[in-house]
Design an enzyme around this catalytic site. Structure first.
Site, PDB file in Angstrom:
ATOM      1  N   SER A  23      16.851 112.905  21.604  1.00 55.52           N
ATOM      2  CA  SER A  23      18.299 113.076  21.873  1.00 55.52           C
ATOM      3  C   SER A  23      19.095 111.967  21.205  1.00 55.52           C
ATOM      4  O   SER A  23      20.230 112.176  20.762  1.00 55.52           O
ATOM      5  CB  SER A  23      18.557 113.114  23.374  1.00 55.52           C
ATOM      6  OG  SER A  23      18.304 111.859  23.964  1.00 55.52           O
ATOM      7  N   ASN A  24      18.522 110.781  21.066  1.00 59.51           N
ATOM      8  CA  ASN A  24      19.213 109.692  20.359  1.00 59.51           C
ATOM      9  C   ASN A  24      19.185 109.929  18.855  1.00 59.51           C
ATOM     10  O   ASN A  24      20.155 109.607  18.150  1.00 59.51           O
ATOM     11  CB  ASN A  24      18.598 108.354  20.733  1.00 59.51           C
ATOM     12  CG  ASN A  24      19.008 107.938  22.136  1.00 59.51           C
ATOM     13  OD1 ASN A  24      20.128 107.482  22.346  1.00 59.51           O
ATOM     14  ND2 ASN A  24      18.133 108.145  23.089  1.00 59.51           N
ATOM     15  N   HIS A 137      16.857 100.015  23.405  1.00 63.57           N
ATOM     16  CA  HIS A 137      16.044  99.679  24.576  1.00 63.57           C
ATOM     17  C   HIS A 137      16.885  99.835  25.841  1.00 63.57           C
ATOM     18  O   HIS A 137      18.023  99.335  25.878  1.00 63.57           O
ATOM     19  CB  HIS A 137      15.525  98.244  24.445  1.00 63.57           C
ATOM     20  CG  HIS A 137      14.657  97.812  25.580  1.00 63.57           C
ATOM     21  ND1 HIS A 137      13.509  98.499  25.936  1.00 63.57           N
ATOM     22  CD2 HIS A 137      14.773  96.794  26.459  1.00 63.57           C
ATOM     23  CE1 HIS A 137      12.959  97.913  26.985  1.00 63.57           C
ATOM     24  NE2 HIS A 137      13.708  96.876  27.326  1.00 63.57           N
TER      25      HIS A 137
HETATM   26  N1  LIG Z   1       6.861  94.525  17.921  1.00 63.05           N
HETATM   27  C1  LIG Z   1       7.728  95.354  18.514  1.00 63.05           C
HETATM   28  N2  LIG Z   1       7.447  96.662  18.594  1.00 63.05           N
HETATM   29  C2  LIG Z   1       8.339  97.498  19.198  1.00 63.05           C
HETATM   30  C3  LIG Z   1       9.515  97.005  19.795  1.00 63.05           C
HETATM   31  C4  LIG Z   1       9.790  95.612  19.673  1.00 63.05           C
HETATM   32  O1  LIG Z   1      10.844  95.109  20.129  1.00 63.05           O
HETATM   33  N3  LIG Z   1       8.880  94.825  19.026  1.00 63.05           N
HETATM   34  N4  LIG Z   1      10.359  97.870  20.516  1.00 63.05           N
HETATM   35  C5  LIG Z   1       9.648  99.103  20.872  1.00 63.05           C
HETATM   36  C6  LIG Z   1      10.211 100.091  21.767  1.00 63.05           C
HETATM   37  N5  LIG Z   1       9.834  99.689  23.096  1.00 63.05           N
HETATM   38  C7  LIG Z   1      10.867  99.253  23.867  1.00 63.05           C
HETATM   39  O2  LIG Z   1      12.039  99.310  23.485  1.00 63.05           O
HETATM   40  C8  LIG Z   1       8.499  99.758  23.578  1.00 63.05           C
HETATM   41  C9  LIG Z   1       7.763 100.903  23.351  1.00 63.05           C
HETATM   42  C10 LIG Z   1       6.446 100.975  23.829  1.00 63.05           C
HETATM   43  C11 LIG Z   1       5.880  99.924  24.522  1.00 63.05           C
HETATM   44  C12 LIG Z   1       4.457 100.004  24.992  1.00 63.05           C
HETATM   45  O3  LIG Z   1       4.026  99.240  25.850  1.00 63.05           O
HETATM   46  N6  LIG Z   1       3.697 100.936  24.395  1.00 63.05           N
HETATM   47  C13 LIG Z   1       2.241 100.960  24.692  1.00 63.05           C
HETATM   48  C14 LIG Z   1       1.771 102.367  24.957  1.00 63.05           C
HETATM   49  C15 LIG Z   1       1.785 103.182  23.695  1.00 63.05           C
HETATM   50  C16 LIG Z   1       1.095 104.528  23.956  1.00 63.05           C
HETATM   51  O4  LIG Z   1      -0.135 104.506  24.118  1.00 63.05           O
HETATM   52  O5  LIG Z   1       1.827 105.538  23.984  1.00 63.05           O
HETATM   53  C17 LIG Z   1       1.486 100.382  23.501  1.00 63.05           C
HETATM   54  O6  LIG Z   1       2.050 100.387  22.395  1.00 63.05           O
HETATM   55  O7  LIG Z   1       0.376  99.936  23.765  1.00 63.05           O
HETATM   56  C18 LIG Z   1       6.632  98.772  24.752  1.00 63.05           C
HETATM   57  C19 LIG Z   1       7.950  98.690  24.270  1.00 63.05           C
HETATM   58  C20 LIG Z   1       9.102  99.750  19.631  1.00 63.05           C
HETATM   59  N7  LIG Z   1       8.069  98.853  19.227  1.00 63.05           N
HETATM   60  N1  LIG Z   2      11.130 100.874  25.381  1.00 62.15           N
HETATM   61  C1  LIG Z   2      11.653 101.936  24.574  1.00 62.15           C
HETATM   62  C2  LIG Z   2      12.254 103.012  25.428  1.00 62.15           C
HETATM   63  O1  LIG Z   2      12.005 103.111  26.623  1.00 62.15           O
HETATM   64  N2  LIG Z   2      13.087 103.845  24.777  1.00 62.15           N
HETATM   65  C3  LIG Z   2      13.734 104.931  25.469  1.00 62.15           C
HETATM   66  O2  LIG Z   2      13.156 106.175  25.072  1.00 62.15           O
HETATM   67  C4  LIG Z   2      14.153 107.189  25.278  1.00 62.15           C
HETATM   68  C5  LIG Z   2      14.140 108.094  24.080  1.00 62.15           C
HETATM   69  O3  LIG Z   2      14.886 109.256  24.373  1.00 62.15           O
HETATM   70  P1  LIG Z   2      15.092 110.369  23.219  1.00 62.15           P
HETATM   71  O4  LIG Z   2      13.730 110.697  22.669  1.00 62.15           O
HETATM   72  O5  LIG Z   2      15.751 111.522  23.932  1.00 62.15           O
HETATM   73  O6  LIG Z   2      15.981 109.752  22.165  1.00 62.15           O
HETATM   74  C6  LIG Z   2      15.494 106.482  25.465  1.00 62.15           C
HETATM   75  O7  LIG Z   2      15.912 106.523  26.805  1.00 62.15           O
HETATM   76  C7  LIG Z   2      15.187 105.056  25.058  1.00 62.15           C
HETATM   77  O8  LIG Z   2      15.953 104.097  25.747  1.00 62.15           O
END
Ligand SMILES: Nc1nc2c(c(=O)[nH]1)N[C@@H](CN(C=O)c1ccc(C(=O)N[C@@H](CCC(=O)O)C(=O)O)cc1)CN2
Ligand SMILES: NCC(=O)N[C@@H]1O[C@H](COP(=O)([O-])[O-])[C@@H](O)[C@H]1O
Length: 227
Positions: A23-24, A137
Site C-alpha cells: 500500500s505504501n 518505519h
Molecule cells: N540494516 C538494516 N536493514 C533494514 C532496516 C534498517 O534500518 N537497517 N530497516 C528494515 C525494515 N525494518 C524496520 O523498519 C525491519 C524489517 C525486518 C526486521 C526483522 O527483524 N526481520 C527478521 C525476519 C525476516 C524474516 O524472516 O521474514 C530478519 O531479517 O531476520 C527488522 C526491521 C529493512 N532492513
Molecule cells: N519494520 C518495518 C515495518 O514494520 N514496516 C511496515 O510494513 C508495512 C508495509 O505495508 P505495505 O506493504 O502495505 O506498504 C508498513 O506498515 C510499514 O510501516
C-alpha cells in the site's frame, strides 16, 4: 552514485523493496510525476516474497518487478542465525540483491515494508555507488525497533504505559532503524479500540509520509548534484 542519467531534468530513478501488500508502494506509484513527487519514476519493484501483493500493484502500473527469494539460500544452510554458514547464505542473498538493484542505476532505494535486515553485503556496494537507501518505519526514531512495532505500541497503550506512537522515514544503516531520520510524525493512539484500528490509522499516515520523505531525500540528492 552510479551515473543514472546525464541531464538534470531526467526523472529521479527509484527502486522500491517490498515484502507485502504494497500500500505504501501504491502511494509512491500514485504520487510519481505529480506535485507531491515531481520528476520521479519507479524503475523496479523487488520483493523477497513471491506472494507479495505489491508485485501485482507494480505489474498493473507497468513497473518492472523481480522476486528475489531467500529459499535457495536457506536450502544451502539451515535457518539458524547462530550458524556462521547461515550468515554466509544471508550475505550471499544480500550481495546478489545489491547487484540486482545496481543494474538499474537507481538514484535512490526505498524500503517500503521490506521485512529483511540488510547486511553490509548489501549496504556497502549500494552506498559505494552513492545511492541512498531510505526506509519507512512505524515508530519514532529511537522508540521501537525492528519488526512488530505497531503491535508493541498497542500492547503498551493497553497496559497504560504509552499514549502515542509514530512513524518515520529514515536513512538505512547497518544498525536497524537507527539511521538519521528524514521526516517523522507522532501519532496518538487515543480513540483506537483495537490493534486493527491503530494499524489503519498508522497506514493512512504512512501513505503521506513515504511520499514526503522520498521527495525530501531526492531533493537532497539534487542539492548535491547527484541527479
Ligand atoms: N540494516 C538494516 N536493514 C533494514 C532496516 C534498517 O534500518 N537497517 N530497516 C528494515 C525494515 N525494518 C524496520 O523498519 C525491519 C524489517 C525486518 C526486521 C526483522 O527483524 N526481520 C527478521 C525476519 C525476516 C524474516 O524472516 O521474514 C530478519 O531479517 O531476520 C527488522 C526491521 C529493512 N532492513
Ligand atoms: N519494520 C518495518 C515495518 O514494520 N514496516 C511496515 O510494513 C508495512 C508495509 O505495508 P505495505 O506493504 O502495505 O506498504 C508498513 O506498515 C510499514 O510501516
Amino acid at each position: 552514485m552510479a551515473q543514472s542519467s546525464n541531464a538534470s531534468h531526467e526523472p529521479a530513478r527509484i527502486t522500491v523493496l517490498i515484502s507485502g501488500s504494497g500500500s505504501n508502494l501504491q502511494a509512491l506509484i500514485n504520487a510519481c510525476n505529480t506535485a507531491a513527487l515531481p520528476d520521479a519514476q519507479i524503475v523496479r519493484v523487488i520483493s523477497d516474497r513471491k506472494d507479495a501483493y505489491g508485485l501485482k500493484r507494480a505489474d498493473v502500473a507497468h513497473i518492472a518487478t523481480t522476486y528475489h527469494g531467500i529459499l535457495p539460500y536457506k536450502k544451502r544452510h539451515p535457518d539458524n542465525s547462530e550458524n556462521p554458514q547461515w550468515q554466509e547464505a544471508r550475505r550471499a542473498y544480500d550481495a546478489e540483491l545489491a547487484q540486482l538493484v545496481l543494474a538499474d542505476k537507481p538514484d535512490i532505494v526505498v524500503c517500503a515494508g521490506f521485512m529483511r535486515i540488510l547486511s553490509t553485503a548489501f549496504l556497502d556496494p549500494v552506498k559505494g555507488s552513492k545511492t541512498p537507501i531510505i526506509n519507512l518505519h512505524p515508530s519514532l526514531h529511537g522508540d521501537l525497533i525492528g519488526a512488530g512495532c505497531i503491535k508493541r505500541a498497542w500492547d503498551e497503550y493497553e497496559a497504560g504505559t504509552r499514549k502515542n506512537t509514530g512513524i518515520m522515514i529514515h536513512y538505512v544503516i547497518a544498525e536497524v532503524d537507527m539511521g538519521e531520520p528524514i521526516v517523522q510524525e507522532e501519532i496518538s493512539i487515543e480513540g483506537c479500540q483495537s490493534l486493527e484500528d491503530l494499524e489503519k490509522r498508522i497506514h493512512k499516515h504512512e501513505h503521506g509520509l513515504i511520499v514526503k520523505g522520498t521527495k525530501i531525500a531526492i531533493a537532497k540528492l539534487e542539492r548535491h548534484g547527484k541527479v
